[in-house]
Scaffold this motif. Sequence first.
Motif, short mmCIF file in Angstrom:
data_model
loop_
_atom_site.label_atom_id
_atom_site.label_comp_id
_atom_site.label_asym_id
_atom_site.label_seq_id
_atom_site.Cartn_x
_atom_site.Cartn_y
_atom_site.Cartn_z
N CYS A 23 1.76 1.80 -3.51
CA CYS A 23 0.81 2.74 -4.24
C CYS A 23 0.91 4.14 -3.99
CB CYS A 23 -0.66 2.33 -3.56
SG CYS A 23 -0.96 0.47 -4.09
N ARG A 41 -0.87 -2.79 -6.43
CA ARG A 41 -2.07 -3.44 -6.20
C ARG A 41 -1.89 -4.97 -6.29
NH1 ARG A 41 -5.82 -1.14 -3.32
NH2 ARG A 41 -7.62 -2.24 -4.45
N THR A 73 0.88 -1.15 -0.27
CA THR A 73 -0.02 0.06 0.02
C THR A 73 0.96 1.27 -0.14
OG1 THR A 73 -1.70 -1.31 1.14
CG2 THR A 73 -1.75 1.13 1.38
#
Length: 439
Positions: free
Chosen positions: A107, A120, A104
Motif C-alpha cells: 500500500c 488492500r 501493507t
Amino acid sequence: MAFHHATVGDCADVAVSVPRRFAWVVFALTFGLLISDYMSRQVLNAVFPLLKAEWALSDAQLGMLSSIVSVMVGLLTIPLSLLADRWGRVKSLVLMAMFWSLATLGCAIAENFNQMFVARFLVGAGEAAYGSVGIAVVLSVFPKHMRASLSGAFMAGSMFGSVLGMALGGVIAAHLGWRVAFTSMALFGMCLAVVYLIVVRERRITAQRPCSSQGQAAAETIKRPLATLFASRSVICAYIGNGLQLFVVGSVLAWFPSYLNRYYHMNTDKAGMLSALIVLIGGGGMILCGMLSDRLCRKAPDRKITLAIAYCLISGLLLAVAFHLPPGALQLTLISMGMLVASGTCGPAGAMVANLTHPSVHATAFAVLALANNILGLAPGPLVTGMLADAVSLDHAFQIIPLMAVASALVFWYGKHHYHRDIGKLRSPGSAPAEGAAS
C-alpha cells in the motif's frame, strides 16, 4: 508454575502443561499481532483525505478500498482457519502476519487506485483468519475457567487496534506523509511476527499427557471433530446470540460520529475523538465483563450464559433510555455505560464455543463465530441503521436499534436451557456429538 488443564470435549486427563509466564507471553504476542492486524486495516481511514486529494478519488472508490478487506475476511476466514487447524496454528499465524504486513508495505508504494486496491485485497487475504486462529492459540495455553476473560480480552484487541491505527496513522501521515504511515504499520507487524516465530513454538502449546481409560473412551467417540461446530443447539445459539448483540454495537460505533455531528453540532475531529473514546470503553467492557463472568461462574459455567443475557438486557435498556433523552451530559453518560456492557457477551459466547466444540477445530469454530458476528451484526447493523435514519431520522433509528439486544437475550436464553445436555453429549462415551444435532 504451570497451568494443567483439560478442555471440555477433550478427555478429562488430557492436559497441556504450560508455564504461567510463557502462557502470558503467548497471549501478549498474539494480542499484539491482533492490534497490528487492525492497525494495518484501519490506517487507510486516517489517510482518506490525502488519497482523495492526490489521486482525485471518489468517495465510492475510497469505500471500495476499505470494504475489500472485510469482503476477503468474510470469504476466507473459515477455509483458512480450517487449514490452520490442520497445518499448524503457530506457523499459520506467523505466515498471516508477514503476509498482511508485506501487503501493507505494498500500500505504501502504490502509485494509483488499482495498485492500492490489489494491495488492500492482499491485506484482507492475510488478515482473514488471524482472529479465529489467534484466539484458539491463546485458549490452548490457559485453563478452561479463564475462557470468558481471555475471549473478551482478545476480541477487545480489534477495538484497540482500530483506534491506534486511525490515531497513529493520522499523526504520522500529517507529519511525514501517508506512505510513511503505511510503512510504519507494516514494519511493526513484520517485527512482531519475527519475535513470535522465535518465541512461540507449536510443540510448546500442544504437548499432552496421556488420558485415563474413561477419558480415552470419551475422546474416541469424537471421530468427526468438525461435526461439533454445529452439533448442539447451545453452540448455534452462541453464534447467533453474539452476532445479534453486535448488531447493536456495530450500529452505534458506525453512526455515533454522525450523531454527534448532527445533534451536538460537533466538528469532525471532536466527534471522532469522542467516538474513539466510546470505542475504547467498549473494548474495556469486553475485558471487564469477561473477567466478571469467569470470576462469578467458575463453579457453574452455565451462569456465564445468564450473565450474557444480563449484558444484553442491561445494555439494551441503557441505550434505549439514553437515545430517548435530549442531547447532553446525562445522555452521553448512559451511552458510555451501555457500550461498556454491550460487548460483554463476547467473553461468554467465546467460552461457550470453546466448551462445545472439539479442541482440534477451535480455530474453525471461532471462524464460524466471527462470520456470524459479521453477517448478523457488524455488517447489517450500520446498513439497517442508515436505512432507518433515511426513513425516520438518525435519532429515532437509535431509539429502535437497542431492541435487537432483546432478541439476542432470547437466543442466549434458549441456548441456556440446552447447555448442560449438550455438554453431556459432547463428553459422554456413549453418544457421538452428531447425535446432539438431532435431539
